[in-house]
Structures are given as C-alpha cells and as structure tokens.
Scaffold this motif. Structure first.
Motif, short mmCIF file in Angstrom:
data_model
loop_
_atom_site.label_atom_id
_atom_site.label_comp_id
_atom_site.label_asym_id
_atom_site.label_seq_id
_atom_site.Cartn_x
_atom_site.Cartn_y
_atom_site.Cartn_z
N GLY A 1 -29.38 3.67 -29.06
CA GLY A 1 -30.28 3.89 -27.24
C GLY A 1 -29.69 4.10 -26.19
N VAL A 2 -28.28 5.59 -26.89
CA VAL A 2 -27.68 6.48 -26.12
C VAL A 2 -29.38 7.29 -25.77
N PRO A 3 -28.70 7.96 -26.32
CA PRO A 3 -30.37 9.51 -26.26
C PRO A 3 -31.48 9.00 -24.86
N ASP A 4 -31.87 7.62 -25.02
CA ASP A 4 -32.85 6.88 -23.93
C ASP A 4 -31.91 7.50 -22.48
N LEU A 5 -31.23 7.34 -22.34
CA LEU A 5 -29.49 7.52 -21.09
C LEU A 5 -30.20 8.43 -20.88
N VAL A 6 -29.02 9.35 -21.67
CA VAL A 6 -28.56 10.57 -20.86
C VAL A 6 -29.22 12.05 -21.70
N ASP A 7 -29.57 12.27 -20.60
CA ASP A 7 -30.47 13.35 -21.01
C ASP A 7 -29.60 14.34 -20.61
N ASP A 8 -29.47 15.16 -22.78
CA ASP A 8 -28.09 15.99 -23.21
C ASP A 8 -28.75 17.60 -22.11
N VAL B 1 -28.33 17.76 -18.64
CA VAL B 1 -28.60 17.53 -17.90
C VAL B 1 -27.84 16.36 -17.02
N THR B 2 -28.03 15.03 -17.59
CA THR B 2 -27.07 14.13 -17.07
C THR B 2 -26.25 14.19 -17.91
N GLY B 3 -25.51 14.46 -17.95
CA GLY B 3 -24.30 14.84 -19.37
C GLY B 3 -25.08 15.60 -20.56
N HIS B 4 -23.64 15.29 -21.84
CA HIS B 4 -23.75 15.58 -23.19
C HIS B 4 -23.58 14.93 -24.10
N ARG C 1 -21.02 22.49 -11.66
CA ARG C 1 -21.30 21.60 -13.60
C ARG C 1 -21.28 19.89 -14.04
N GLY C 2 -20.49 19.67 -13.86
CA GLY C 2 -19.54 18.45 -14.43
C GLY C 2 -20.38 17.31 -13.26
N GLY D 1 -27.19 11.60 -12.89
CA GLY D 1 -26.92 10.81 -14.18
C GLY D 1 -27.35 9.64 -12.42
N VAL D 2 -26.40 9.70 -11.74
CA VAL D 2 -26.64 8.61 -11.08
C VAL D 2 -27.92 8.08 -10.13
N ALA D 3 -28.54 10.08 -10.01
CA ALA D 3 -29.94 10.05 -9.11
C ALA D 3 -31.32 9.02 -10.71
N ARG D 4 -31.02 9.05 -11.94
CA ARG D 4 -31.61 9.03 -12.93
C ARG D 4 -31.43 7.01 -13.07
N VAL D 5 -30.34 6.95 -13.28
CA VAL D 5 -30.31 5.70 -12.78
C VAL D 5 -30.95 4.78 -11.83
N ARG D 6 -30.48 5.48 -10.59
CA ARG D 6 -30.82 4.34 -9.09
C ARG D 6 -32.95 4.66 -9.40
N GLY D 7 -33.37 5.79 -9.60
CA GLY D 7 -34.49 6.26 -10.31
C GLY D 7 -35.72 5.36 -10.71
N GLN D 8 -35.01 4.84 -12.42
CA GLN D 8 -35.44 4.37 -13.32
C GLN D 8 -34.64 3.40 -13.40
N PHE D 9 -33.71 2.21 -13.39
CA PHE D 9 -33.27 1.51 -13.68
C PHE D 9 -32.45 0.13 -12.66
N ASP D 10 -33.05 0.38 -11.34
CA ASP D 10 -32.77 -0.14 -10.44
C ASP D 10 -33.50 -1.41 -10.67
N VAL D 11 -32.52 -2.36 -10.07
CA VAL D 11 -33.77 -3.80 -10.38
C VAL D 11 -35.29 -3.73 -9.65
#
Length: 83
Positions: free
Chosen positions: A7-14, A16-19, A42-43, A50-60
């Motif tokens: 499921g890693v590709p569902d979490l990391v946007d190559d 954009v949020t990582g490689h 860039r890093g 990545g932090v913004a994505r997690v906060r926006g999509q995966f917060d409780v």
C-alpha cells in the motif's frame, strides 16, 4: 524514499511527498537519497507536502467521517446512495 510495494504507493505521491522506487533496486534508492541530499530545499518541501497530506487525509476526524459515509451507504436501501 520508499519502495513501491503493497500500500505504500497509496501513501507516497512520487516526486511530491517523497520518492518511490521499485523493490529490489537499491541502486535507485541510493540515487534518490543522493538527489534529496543534493537539494535539501526540495527534500524539505516534499516533507512538508507529506505532512500536509497526512493531516488532510489521514487524521482521525477525516477517517471517522469517511467511515460514517461508508456505513450510511451500506445501510441505505438497495439502489440508493446517501452520498
């Protein structure tokens, strides 16, 4: 950096949020690490994205709301959706 397995590709946007690199390719993983080390701004940008994505999509709150919608859809009479 992460390998593109399970499921890693569902979490990391190559790019954009990582490689993402294919599994079994340590040469590509090393290349990506060196790329990020060579461009620290860039890093940092990918880390912030990545932090913004997690906060926006995966917060409780978001996950509870999505689960509630799923339950409502499952409980709706056949052929009807509450979405």
């Amino acid at each position: 950096m992460a390998t593109a397995v399970n499921g890693v590709p569902d979490l990391v946007d190559d790019g954009v949020t990582g490689h993402l690199v294919p599994a079994g390719r340590p040469d590509l993983l090393a290349r990506r690490v060196l790329d990020v080390l060579g461009l620290p701004d860039r890093g940092r940008a990918m880390g912030a994205a990545g932090v913004a994505r997690v906060r926006g999509q995966f917060d409780v709150s978001t996950m509870v709301a999505q689960l509630d919608l799923l339950y409502q859809e499952c409980l709706a009479p056949a052929g009807r959706s509450r979405r």
